[in-house]
Write a protein that holds these residues in place. Structure first.
Motif, PDB file in Angstrom:
ATOM      1  N   ARG A 193       6.348   6.844  11.341  1.00 20.33           N
ATOM      2  CA  ARG A 193       7.079   7.052  10.078  1.00 20.33           C
ATOM      3  C   ARG A 193       6.168   7.251   8.872  1.00 20.33           C
ATOM      4  NH1 ARG A 193       9.755   1.120   9.518  1.00 20.33           N
ATOM      5  NH2 ARG A 193       9.862   0.566  11.699  1.00 20.33           N
ATOM      6  N   GLY A 194       4.882   7.367   9.141  1.00 22.42           N
ATOM      7  CA  GLY A 194       4.003   7.738   8.043  1.00 22.42           C
ATOM      8  C   GLY A 194       3.455   6.598   7.217  1.00 22.42           C
ATOM      9  N   SER A 195       3.959   5.358   7.431  1.00 24.74           N
ATOM     10  CA  SER A 195       3.364   4.268   6.664  1.00 24.74           C
ATOM     11  C   SER A 195       3.610   2.910   7.315  1.00 24.74           C
ATOM     12  CB  SER A 195       3.914   4.248   5.235  1.00 24.74           C
ATOM     13  OG  SER A 195       5.221   3.717   5.230  1.00 24.74           O
ATOM     14  N   TYR A 196       2.714   1.975   7.006  1.00 25.32           N
ATOM     15  CA  TYR A 196       2.884   0.599   7.454  1.00 25.32           C
ATOM     16  C   TYR A 196       2.853  -0.297   6.225  1.00 25.32           C
ATOM     17  CZ  TYR A 196       1.738  -3.971   9.511  1.00 25.32           C
ATOM     18  OH  TYR A 196       1.732  -5.295   9.859  1.00 25.32           O
ATOM     19  N   ARG A 197       3.919  -1.014   5.986  1.00 27.06           N
ATOM     20  CA  ARG A 197       4.046  -1.860   4.807  1.00 27.06           C
ATOM     21  C   ARG A 197       3.667  -1.094   3.537  1.00 27.06           C
ATOM     22  NH1 ARG A 197       5.146  -6.713   5.972  1.00 27.06           N
ATOM     23  NH2 ARG A 197       4.483  -7.538   3.967  1.00 27.06           N
ATOM     24  N   GLY A 198       4.149   0.145   3.460  1.00 33.17           N
ATOM     25  CA  GLY A 198       3.938   0.944   2.264  1.00 33.17           C
ATOM     26  C   GLY A 198       2.583   1.607   2.155  1.00 33.17           C
ATOM     27  N   VAL A 199       1.748   1.466   3.177  1.00 38.15           N
ATOM     28  CA  VAL A 199       0.420   2.071   3.122  1.00 38.15           C
ATOM     29  C   VAL A 199       0.359   3.202   4.135  1.00 38.15           C
ATOM     30  CG1 VAL A 199      -2.036   1.671   3.479  1.00 38.15           C
ATOM     31  CG2 VAL A 199      -0.619  -0.109   2.445  1.00 38.15           C
ATOM     32  N   ALA A 200      -0.149   4.366   3.711  1.00 39.45           N
ATOM     33  CA  ALA A 200      -0.105   5.527   4.589  1.00 39.45           C
ATOM     34  C   ALA A 200      -1.382   5.716   5.403  1.00 39.45           C
ATOM     35  CB  ALA A 200       0.177   6.786   3.778  1.00 39.45           C
ATOM     36  N   SER A 201      -2.506   5.142   4.962  1.00 37.06           N
ATOM     37  CA  SER A 201      -3.729   5.370   5.721  1.00 37.06           C
ATOM     38  C   SER A 201      -4.036   4.147   6.586  1.00 37.06           C
ATOM     39  CB  SER A 201      -4.904   5.656   4.781  1.00 37.06           C
ATOM     40  OG  SER A 201      -5.712   4.511   4.620  1.00 37.06           O
ATOM     41  N   PHE A 202      -4.420   4.442   7.829  1.00 36.65           N
ATOM     42  CA  PHE A 202      -4.679   3.340   8.752  1.00 36.65           C
ATOM     43  C   PHE A 202      -5.841   2.479   8.270  1.00 36.65           C
ATOM     44  CE2 PHE A 202      -6.744   1.563  12.579  1.00 36.65           C
ATOM     45  CZ  PHE A 202      -5.729   0.690  12.922  1.00 36.65           C
ATOM     46  N   LYS A 203      -6.858   3.124   7.683  1.00 37.13           N
ATOM     47  CA  LYS A 203      -8.018   2.383   7.184  1.00 37.13           C
ATOM     48  C   LYS A 203      -7.602   1.329   6.169  1.00 37.13           C
ATOM     49  CE  LYS A 203     -12.571   3.953   7.756  1.00 37.13           C
ATOM     50  NZ  LYS A 203     -12.609   5.277   8.414  1.00 37.13           N
ATOM     51  N   GLN A 204      -6.749   1.770   5.239  1.00 37.86           N
ATOM     52  CA  GLN A 204      -6.285   0.859   4.192  1.00 37.86           C
ATOM     53  C   GLN A 204      -5.440  -0.261   4.777  1.00 37.86           C
ATOM     54  OE1 GLN A 204      -4.852   3.727   1.320  1.00 37.86           O
ATOM     55  NE2 GLN A 204      -4.680   2.072  -0.181  1.00 37.86           N
ATOM     56  N   ALA A 205      -4.541   0.136   5.707  1.00 37.05           N
ATOM     57  CA  ALA A 205      -3.670  -0.852   6.345  1.00 37.05           C
ATOM     58  C   ALA A 205      -4.524  -1.892   7.061  1.00 37.05           C
ATOM     59  CB  ALA A 205      -2.730  -0.162   7.331  1.00 37.05           C
TER      60      ALA A 205
END
Ligand code: ATP
Ligand code: MG
Lengths: 269, 217
Positions: free
Chosen positions: A122-134
């Motif tokens: 869905r393009g994001s995890y907990r409102g974050v779109a980049s895996f690195k940031q997540a």
């Protein structure tokens, strides 16, 4: 409608009906303690709520959203169940840590997998779109959680090198790492030596003050009275009595409840 | 002395065949065994029944018989039109089937020994079945199956000499040729090859076990 609504749950194993039309509700931030004698169905109820068992009847709502309906086959698909499960966290009596991972990796394993999946689908995890940031926030949250349960210095230890109380605290942190709406505990201190129960109960008390919604199955009556906003006494697959701790423990109406509590008072708790 | 080197070289040549049979069998039977193990544990009854029956037949009959069947039966059934390439190919096929069956039981024992709580912990953390198997259960299975697996693998080393029954030119065949010429000691000398090879494997397995010592399951 309350934050958590569990209605008409019926569950049998073969001919043995273990839960007979159980229902309860819980508001956000409240702590529910479930007490009752051995075999009364407490674990089974918690497992139904976490979708580890499939009830024959009943519905479960969280935040107004229908998560389970025994009559709706669509909602019982594996992918659906997996998503709905994330509303709940579960801490087991036997901890069930992953032995081959360090404490820290036990905490971050599931969130990282989930982040990867959700960012892909869905393009994001907990409102974050980049895996690195997540990933970065998963790591820093895990560190905070370890601090919260007082195990920062055990970050790189393996479960086999921890005491039971420490393992259970890791299990609590691991469950919290996925931000469940409702955290469930099944007799979290029953597998521990008596001198280790305090550290785990204190962590749970600490969570209450940070406004977590929790369901705790416990034999620690004193603890239940101290932390719970609401107590359910289960007997033989039904809710025999429910109310505030003062009502259920201080002034029980049902004969069964009185007998159960009398056993505890006699042996101390 | 020259005779000793001659014999050594001949036997070593034969032993290379044993090593080839060992290596190819291992490489193929390890993954195949895992697939058969999944089949034997399948919730879909027909798959489970087929896998369990196959494993029962393979483990319940001699490897020698299986070598015969693979080598002699296909050409007999097809009037000689079809056979499995050369003798070595037939041996490899029989060994892979046989060892996949044995390995599958080792895997199954390992997988079934992992407590249900590990899967449930994975489920409540929102993990998929496949993720739970590969990220949580698999390494625990590996740790548990290393001792029984090393036993099977060491048995495989020695079993390779059975390929001689369909005239694969493995080490014992050369030793037997020497015996026919009246030279007895090479027969005993073959033992040294097997001992050294198994000794090395034992050291390797001990090393792996040590490597995995950092956690308990
Ligand atoms: N998987 C299962 N298969 C068959 N029967 C089961 C299963 N799980 C639980 N039961 C039965 O359901 C009943 C309730 O069990 P449950 O574990 O929910 O009780 P409990 O209240 O948690 O007891 P305890 O305090 O001992 O943990 C028991 O009679 C038990 O034998
Ligand atoms: Mg229980």
């Amino acid at each position: 409608m309350a934050f958590l609504e569990v209605k008409n749950i019926k569950k049998s194993f073969g001919k043995n009906t273990v839960l007979k039309n159980i229902g309860f509700s819980l508001e956000k931030g409240e702590v529910l303690a479930i007490i009752g004698s051995s075999g009364s169905g407490k674990t089974t109820l918690l497992r139904c709520v976490n979708f580890l068992e499939t009830p024959e009847k009943g519905v479960i709502y969280v935040g107004g959203k229908l998560l389970f309906d025994a009559d709706d086959p669509m909602i019982k698909r594996e992918s659906e169940i997996r998503r709905n499960r994330l509303h709940f966290g579960m801490v087991f009596q036997q901890f069930n840590l992953f032995p081959q991972y360090t404490v820290f990796d036990n905490l971050v394993l599931a969130p990282k997998l989930l982040a990867k999946d959700q960012i892909r689908s869905r393009g994001s995890y907990r409102g974050v779109a980049s895996f690195k940031q997540a990933q970065a926030s998963i790591i820093s949250e895990a560190e905070q959680l370890l601090e919260k349960v007082g195990l920062t210095e055990k970050r790189d230890s393996y479960p086999c090198d921890l005491s039971g109380g420490q393992q259970q605290r890791v299990a609590i942190a691991r469950a919290l790492a996925l931000h469940p709406d409702i955290l469930c505990f099944d007799e979290p201190t029953s597998a521990l030596d008596p001198e280790l129960t305090g550290e785990v109960l204190n962590v749970i008390k600490g969570l209450k003050s940070s406004d977590s919604t929790m369901i705790v199955v416990t034999h620690e009556i004193g603890f239940a009275r101290a932390v719970a906003d609401k107590i359910i006494f289960m007997d033989n697959g039904v809710i025999e009595e429910e109310g505030t701790p003062d009502e259920v423990i201080g002034n029980p109406k049902s004969q069964r409840t009185r007998e159960f509590l009398a056993r505890f008072n006699r042996f101390g708790d | 002395m020259e005779q000793f080197w001659n014999v050594t070289l001949q036997l070593l040549g034969g032993f290379m065949q044993n090593c080839e049979l060992f290596g190819v069998t291992l490489l193929a039977a390890l993954p195949l065994g895992l697939i058969v193990a999944f089949g034997s544990m399948s919730r879909f009854f027909p798959i489970k029944a087929v896998c369990r029956t196959l494993v029962w037949i393979i483990r319940g009959t001699p490897l020698l018989l299986q070598l015969f069947v693979v080598y002699y039966i296909p050409p007999m059934m097809t009037n000689g039109d079809f056979r499995f390439g050369d003798r070595m190919t037939a041996a490899i096929i029989a060994f892979i089937i046989n060892y996949a069956a044995y390995f599958s039981e080792v895997y199954r024992g390992g997988i079934e020994s992992i407590p249900k709580g590990q899967y449930e912990a994975g489920y409540v953390l929102g993990m998929k079945k496949r993720q739970i198997f590969f990220k949580v259960v698999f390494m625990q299975v590996i740790k548990r199956i290393i001792p029984p697996m090393s036993n099977e693998i060491i048995t495989l080393v020695k079993d390779t000499s059975l390929a001689r029954i369909i005239l694969v030119e493995e080490i014992l065949k050369f030793a037997d040729d020497f015996r026919v010429q009246g030279l007895i000691w090479p027969v005993f000398y073959t033992g040294v090859f097997f001992l050294l090879f198994c000794g090395l494997l034992t050291l390797l397995f001990r090393f792996i076990e040590k490597k995995l010592d950092y956690y308990k399951v």
